[in-house]
Design an enzyme around this catalytic site. Structure first.
Site, PDB file in Angstrom:
ATOM      1  CB  SER A 193       6.757  -4.125  -7.600  1.00 51.92           C
ATOM      2  OG  SER A 193       6.247  -5.330  -7.236  1.00 51.92           O
ATOM      3  CG  ASP A 265       5.973  -5.207  12.016  1.00 47.75           C
ATOM      4  OD1 ASP A 265       5.516  -4.781  10.932  1.00 47.75           O
ATOM      5  OD2 ASP A 265       5.267  -5.721  12.905  1.00 47.75           O
ATOM      6  CG  ASP A 282       4.050  -3.105  -3.001  1.00 48.17           C
ATOM      7  OD1 ASP A 282       2.842  -3.368  -3.092  1.00 48.17           O
ATOM      8  OD2 ASP A 282       4.915  -3.584  -3.767  1.00 48.17           O
ATOM      9  CE  LYS A 311      -0.785  -6.117  -1.474  1.00 44.96           C
ATOM     10  NZ  LYS A 311      -0.118  -5.720  -2.709  1.00 44.96           N
TER      11      LYS A 311
END
Ligand SMILES: C[S@@+](CC[C@H](N)C(=O)[O-])C[C@H]1O[C@@H](n2cnc3c(N)ncnc32)[C@H](O)[C@@H]1O
Length: 370
Positions: A193, A265, A282, A311
């Site tokens: 990535s 989170d 990401d 996405k």
């Protein structure tokens, strides 16, 4: 017939076509699409020939999400003979126009890869012949400067027997062949990535601004950071990184002393001080949620610039990403801030697009209610 040829990731021809057709229509330019399915090529055949150059002048390539590169055709597809291919190409081109560079291109497919050797071989005599005809001008050796006003000649080979020729404007095209930057995978990076963020910085941030916008000593936050491919890119540029992910970060990154890892989170984390320059994200999450989070960070002044992925869904990809971007624009407009917002389906992206956003006016001081 004049057409615009666009390069995109194979499988995204529909999105690339829909987008160029829409942006052209905003400029009252019309035509019909021919999609080379799974070859990453879109042909937009124009009703009016002179509209090719108009479109190239009016629509910045940077504004197209799915197109990596483009050019306007100056010939139809030419059937090449087995011998004297160079002559066939130079003849078809004539010598009315001059170009500052030649790009030998092919499709981003296995067939295309096989053609690349053939193209490399052909490019030597072709360049020589074009220079002799004064169609290709010499680059200024003294400065090696790119001529921003110049035009680039593109030769897109569908096979050894078929080529289409065209041009793009240097100031409004990708500097890379087929719009693909070839980046080297850094052996110390913990995930592939890493190339996505490397390409994103290269694409969105002008090199002459790296000293002020991508520099050592800056603070960065990486949401969804594990195992650390993106953090690696920030660390390698000398930044201090707060990495947020429940997953583990690569030991090698932690040993640099530049990374603080918080297992929590990413939607709940808030920076303690207002000294974060870069926010990168990401997280594999619903794009609507990510878009909202990113605009909140910028509007609160928690960061100066954000680079993040959205996405793509299985279907309606162009529509979905347009809606996500519109939500960000609406949030910025609601607070009357000036901003820069660009999205691109980069070469190292797959089922996502990369977005860069920053405010050009100060973040509003009021508490933001989105
Ligand atoms: C594609 S991976 C990130 C890869 C990373 N950028 C790299 O280069 O190594 C997505 C990461 O997002 C993390 N993630 C997903 N949802 C998250 C959330 N709500 N908060 C924090 N991390 C999250 C996952 O644990 C996963 O490690």
């Amino acid at each position: 017939m004049t057409s615009i040829v666009l390069f995109c990731r194979p499988g995204f021809e529909k999105e690339c076509g829909a987008e160029v057709q829409e942006k052209a229509a905003w400029n009252e330019i019309y035509g019909y699409l021919e999609l080379k399915k799974n070859q990453g090529i879109v042909l937009f055949h124009l009703h009016e020939s002179e509209h090719g150059e108009v479109l190239m002048n009016k629509v910045p390539l940077k504004r197209l999400i799915f197109a990596r590169q483009w050019f306007v055709t100056v010939t139809d597809i030419i059937d090449l003979p087995d011998y004297n291919r160079v002559e066939a190409i130079t003849e078809a081109l004539g010598n009315e126009w001059q170009y500052t560079d030649l790009r030998m291109e092919m499709t981003d497919t296995n067939d295309g890869k096989e053609l690349s050797k053939f193209c490399r071989k052909l490019s030597v005599p072709l360049r020589q012949a074009l220079r002799k005809n004064k169609v290709l001008t010499e680059k200024s050796k003294a400065t090696e400067q790119v001529d921003d006003d110049g035009a680039i000649l593109h030769a897109l080979f569908f096979s050894g027997q078929q080529v289409i020729l065209g041009f793009s404007l240097t100031r409004n095209s990708s500097p890379h062949i087929m719009g693909i930057p070839r980046l080297k995978f850094p052996s110390l990076a913990p995930s592939r990535s890493t190339l996505k963020l490397d390409e994103a910085f290269l694409y969105f941030i002008p090199r002459e601004e790296w000293d002020t916008r991508l520099t050592s000593g800056m603070n960065a936050v990486d949401l969804g950071s594990a195992p650390g491919g993106w953090t690696y890119q920030l660390v390698r540029r000398g930044m201090m990184v707060t990495a947020i992910d429940n997953g583990p970060m690569a030991e090698s990154l932690m040993e640099t002393g530049q990374v603080k890892h918080k297992m929590m989170d990413g939607f709940k984390y808030l920076p303690q001080k207002q000294n974060v320059y870069w926010l990168v994200c990401d997280m594999i999450e619903k794009p609507q949620r990510v878009a909202k989070l990113m605009s909140e960070w910028l509007l609160h002044g928690y960061c100066k610039e954000a680079m993040f992925n959205l996405k793509l869904p299985m279907k309606g990809r162009y529509q979905q990403v347009s809606e996500d971007l519109q939500a960000i624009k609406d949030a910025f407009n609601k607070h009357n801030v000036k901003y820069e917002l660009y999205a691109k389906h980069l070469y190292y992206d797959r089922e996502e697009v990369t977005v860069h956003a920053r405010l050009l006016s100060p973040a509003p001081l009021i508490a933001v209610d989105l």
